[in-house]
Design a protein around this motif. Sequence first.
Motif, PDB file in Angstrom:
ATOM      1  N   GLY A 194       0.829  -1.207   0.093  1.00 21.98           N
ATOM      2  CA  GLY A 194       0.171  -0.010   0.227  1.00 21.98           C
ATOM      3  C   GLY A 194       0.737   1.191   0.101  1.00 21.98           C
ATOM      4  N   GLU A 195       2.048   1.242   0.535  1.00 20.02           N
ATOM      5  CA  GLU A 195       3.042   2.389   0.444  1.00 20.02           C
ATOM      6  C   GLU A 195       3.987   2.369  -0.816  1.00 20.02           C
ATOM      7  OE1 GLU A 195       4.665   2.039   4.417  1.00 20.02           O
ATOM      8  OE2 GLU A 195       2.978   2.678   5.275  1.00 20.02           O
ATOM      9  N   GLY A 196       3.535   1.564  -1.426  1.00 20.38           N
ATOM     10  CA  GLY A 196       4.221   1.596  -2.840  1.00 20.38           C
ATOM     11  C   GLY A 196       5.371   0.225  -3.346  1.00 20.38           C
ATOM     12  N   GLU A 197       5.844  -0.370  -2.339  1.00 20.65           N
ATOM     13  CA  GLU A 197       6.654  -1.341  -2.525  1.00 20.65           C
ATOM     14  C   GLU A 197       5.810  -2.731  -3.112  1.00 20.65           C
ATOM     15  OE1 GLU A 197      10.108  -3.868  -0.093  1.00 20.65           O
ATOM     16  OE2 GLU A 197       8.745  -2.467   0.909  1.00 20.65           O
ATOM     17  N   VAL A 198       5.491  -2.517  -4.486  1.00 23.33           N
ATOM     18  CA  VAL A 198       4.734  -3.449  -5.194  1.00 23.33           C
ATOM     19  C   VAL A 198       5.833  -4.828  -5.406  1.00 23.33           C
ATOM     20  CG1 VAL A 198       3.512  -1.743  -6.163  1.00 23.33           C
ATOM     21  CG2 VAL A 198       5.290  -2.510  -7.357  1.00 23.33           C
ATOM     22  N   THR A 199       6.986  -4.703  -5.197  1.00 21.87           N
ATOM     23  CA  THR A 199       7.763  -5.933  -5.468  1.00 21.87           C
ATOM     24  C   THR A 199       7.909  -6.930  -4.182  1.00 21.87           C
ATOM     25  OG1 THR A 199       9.768  -4.558  -4.736  1.00 21.87           O
ATOM     26  CG2 THR A 199       9.164  -4.714  -7.085  1.00 21.87           C
ATOM     27  N   MET A 220      -1.580 -12.141  -7.230  1.00 19.57           N
ATOM     28  CA  MET A 220      -2.104 -10.908  -7.295  1.00 19.57           C
ATOM     29  C   MET A 220      -1.366  -9.874  -7.390  1.00 19.57           C
ATOM     30  SD  MET A 220      -4.982  -9.048  -4.855  1.00 19.57           S
ATOM     31  CE  MET A 220      -3.805  -8.923  -3.409  1.00 19.57           C
ATOM     32  N   LEU A 221      -0.149  -9.821  -6.664  1.00 19.81           N
ATOM     33  CA  LEU A 221       0.938  -8.654  -6.747  1.00 19.81           C
ATOM     34  C   LEU A 221       1.600  -8.930  -7.801  1.00 19.81           C
ATOM     35  CD1 LEU A 221       1.987  -8.751  -2.866  1.00 19.81           C
ATOM     36  CD2 LEU A 221       0.650  -6.999  -4.031  1.00 19.81           C
ATOM     37  N   ASP A 222       2.015 -10.052  -8.394  1.00 26.94           N
ATOM     38  CA  ASP A 222       2.664 -10.199  -9.542  1.00 26.94           C
ATOM     39  C   ASP A 222       1.824  -9.714 -10.895  1.00 26.94           C
ATOM     40  OD1 ASP A 222       4.723 -11.698  -8.329  1.00 26.94           O
ATOM     41  OD2 ASP A 222       3.720 -13.724  -8.917  1.00 26.94           O
ATOM     42  N   ARG A 226       3.183  -6.377 -13.080  1.00 25.08           N
ATOM     43  CA  ARG A 226       3.020  -6.190 -14.264  1.00 25.08           C
ATOM     44  C   ARG A 226       2.244  -5.179 -15.011  1.00 25.08           C
ATOM     45  NH1 ARG A 226       0.268  -7.641 -18.741  1.00 25.08           N
ATOM     46  NH2 ARG A 226      -1.588  -7.935 -17.472  1.00 25.08           N
ATOM     47  N   ARG A 227       1.040  -4.953 -14.554  1.00 21.91           N
ATOM     48  CA  ARG A 227       0.350  -3.951 -14.920  1.00 21.91           C
ATOM     49  C   ARG A 227       0.835  -2.650 -14.986  1.00 21.91           C
ATOM     50  NH1 ARG A 227      -6.138  -5.522 -15.042  1.00 21.91           N
ATOM     51  NH2 ARG A 227      -5.791  -7.455 -15.386  1.00 21.91           N
ATOM     52  N   LEU A 228       1.381  -2.234 -13.445  1.00 29.31           N
ATOM     53  CA  LEU A 228       2.131  -1.044 -13.285  1.00 29.31           C
ATOM     54  C   LEU A 228       3.016  -0.783 -14.177  1.00 29.31           C
ATOM     55  CD1 LEU A 228       2.008  -0.833  -9.297  1.00 29.31           C
ATOM     56  CD2 LEU A 228       0.461   0.500 -11.131  1.00 29.31           C
ATOM     57  N   GLU A 229       3.980  -1.835 -14.434  1.00 29.89           N
ATOM     58  CA  GLU A 229       5.336  -1.872 -15.335  1.00 29.89           C
ATOM     59  C   GLU A 229       4.678  -1.192 -16.813  1.00 29.89           C
ATOM     60  OE1 GLU A 229       7.283  -5.294 -14.885  1.00 29.89           O
ATOM     61  OE2 GLU A 229       8.196  -4.559 -13.009  1.00 29.89           O
ATOM     62  N   ALA A 230       3.662  -2.072 -17.009  1.00 27.42           N
ATOM     63  CA  ALA A 230       3.237  -1.675 -18.660  1.00 27.42           C
ATOM     64  C   ALA A 230       2.714  -0.354 -18.487  1.00 27.42           C
ATOM     65  CB  ALA A 230       2.003  -2.594 -18.838  1.00 27.42           C
ATOM     66  N   LEU A 231       2.048   0.081 -17.542  1.00 28.43           N
ATOM     67  CA  LEU A 231       1.587   1.634 -17.463  1.00 28.43           C
ATOM     68  C   LEU A 231       2.706   2.612 -17.373  1.00 28.43           C
ATOM     69  CD1 LEU A 231      -0.758   3.528 -17.255  1.00 28.43           C
ATOM     70  CD2 LEU A 231      -0.594   3.395 -14.781  1.00 28.43           C
ATOM     71  N   ARG A 232       3.704   2.248 -16.696  1.00 27.76           N
ATOM     72  CA  ARG A 232       4.939   3.218 -16.681  1.00 27.76           C
ATOM     73  C   ARG A 232       5.535   2.953 -17.876  1.00 27.76           C
ATOM     74  NH1 ARG A 232       7.362   0.303 -13.084  1.00 27.76           N
ATOM     75  NH2 ARG A 232       6.614   1.481 -11.457  1.00 27.76           N
ATOM     76  N   ASP A 233       5.909   1.985 -18.658  1.00 27.51           N
ATOM     77  CA  ASP A 233       6.366   2.005 -19.752  1.00 27.51           C
ATOM     78  C   ASP A 233       5.422   2.839 -20.835  1.00 27.51           C
ATOM     79  OD1 ASP A 233       8.323   0.453 -18.902  1.00 27.51           O
ATOM     80  OD2 ASP A 233       7.553  -1.485 -19.602  1.00 27.51           O
ATOM     81  N   THR A 234       4.175   2.794 -20.822  1.00 27.52           N
ATOM     82  CA  THR A 234       3.369   3.393 -21.849  1.00 27.52           C
ATOM     83  C   THR A 234       3.610   4.863 -21.492  1.00 27.52           C
ATOM     84  OG1 THR A 234       1.682   1.637 -21.708  1.00 27.52           O
ATOM     85  CG2 THR A 234       1.049   3.798 -22.348  1.00 27.52           C
ATOM     86  N   ALA A 235       3.619   5.286 -20.326  1.00 24.58           N
ATOM     87  CA  ALA A 235       3.672   6.609 -19.914  1.00 24.58           C
ATOM     88  C   ALA A 235       5.016   7.186 -20.411  1.00 24.58           C
ATOM     89  CB  ALA A 235       3.513   7.115 -18.381  1.00 24.58           C
TER      90      ALA A 235
END
Length: 444
Positions: A194-199, A220-222, A226-235
């Motif tokens: 919740g504080e940002g450590e998604v790994t 679920m965290l995996d 994956r979706r956050l990294e895809a969003l970051r790459d898109t941004a």
Amino acid sequence: MLSRKVPIPILAALTMALATTLAVALVTLVLWRIDTTARELRAAENAEREYAELTKKLPGLGEDPEMAGLALAALGELGAVAREAGQARYIAVHDSRKQAAGWPTTIDPLAPGYVRFNKSGTAYAGVVRSLGDGSEVLVAYRVASTGPLTQAFWRWGAAIVAVIVAIAGLVAWITGAAISRRIARLNALCERVGEGEVTARHPVTTSDELGTLATHMNAMLDELQRRLEALRDTADGLAHDLRTPLARVQARLSRLEDMLGDTRSAAEVRLASEELARLMEAFNAMLELREIETQGALSVEPFDVARAVENAIELYEAVAEEEHNVCIVRELGPCTTVGSASLVVRAVANLLDNALKVSPEGATIRVSLTCREHAAAIRVADEGPGLAPMADQSPRSTLGGHGIGLRIVRAVARQHGGSFSLANGEQGAVAELILPRRLHRQVS
């Protein structure tokens, strides 16, 4: 309601102790009933032996009709004497023509050949036998109030029950504590994510229900990572693709303005260039917000909050005085905390930028820092129009005013485990950023 307030180990110990107490109470009831039946059978056996002695003393008692009359009289006298003397044995006769006074009103079967009854509040058990003329004789003995089993149980039972309950409670406490620790680790994982450590992941070492839950959480965290990294790459790709064309358009608008000279068309081009500059500013702010929200854990190094606020003021003080005729007043007390000084500078700078945009000429912006026991409170008060009554204060605008800059401030507050609020003050809006003097979790 109790399970919501009591920790799992205590709740498990209380539940086990209650269950054990109920089990012991049930066993006690069964033992008491067995002991009572044993005492009744013992009294009935004594009565049977008593009747056998009577048949020896009165030959033909149960067979010879001629002896029945004499037996009735003799047994009646024996019963009367026994009742008057309060003896343990009880003898009564039931004539076929009439019922004797000592005969019990209700007689219940106890076992084959044995009966039991109550007389004047006293329990008896014995035998009923028929005489030769159809009459009946009742020979019974008083049931003892306590037996050896009951006496032994009351002598040792309390200590045994206490030991059993203590052992059950201890076992439940240990088991509940182990489960509670595992749940606490799952909760700690949720707080870290919740504080940002998604790994962050939970090690799966068992195949029970909690192990299955940890497996599902990791999966679920995996997917979330994956979706956050895809969003970051898109941004990042979008930023790379748009930043250069926008800069080129702004440069061409600037050249076009110079070519048109002092004409109405040049004024329109200048307005378009300013709008484009605001668009690029908002675009850069969005990228900054994305960077803050995805940067992960903060540094635990202590920093001077007053110095960070002062650095942010220095970025806007000259512009405020020279271009807007706005004075920035400081009220900064000494205060230190841990976290990211650069993020705090960004947050305060955004608050000053918003305050400067809404402040009229000649106004004053007051910046204060209050060091509390557990938190540092940074307040920025302007003299603008303030917030509209009943307005939706969730910032939706991304251009100027209370827009994306406040989203950045909220993101910084979340990263530090703090909070941000915006309200009306005496003359304008008051923004308050609360930073805990130590983070709620240990970061690395």
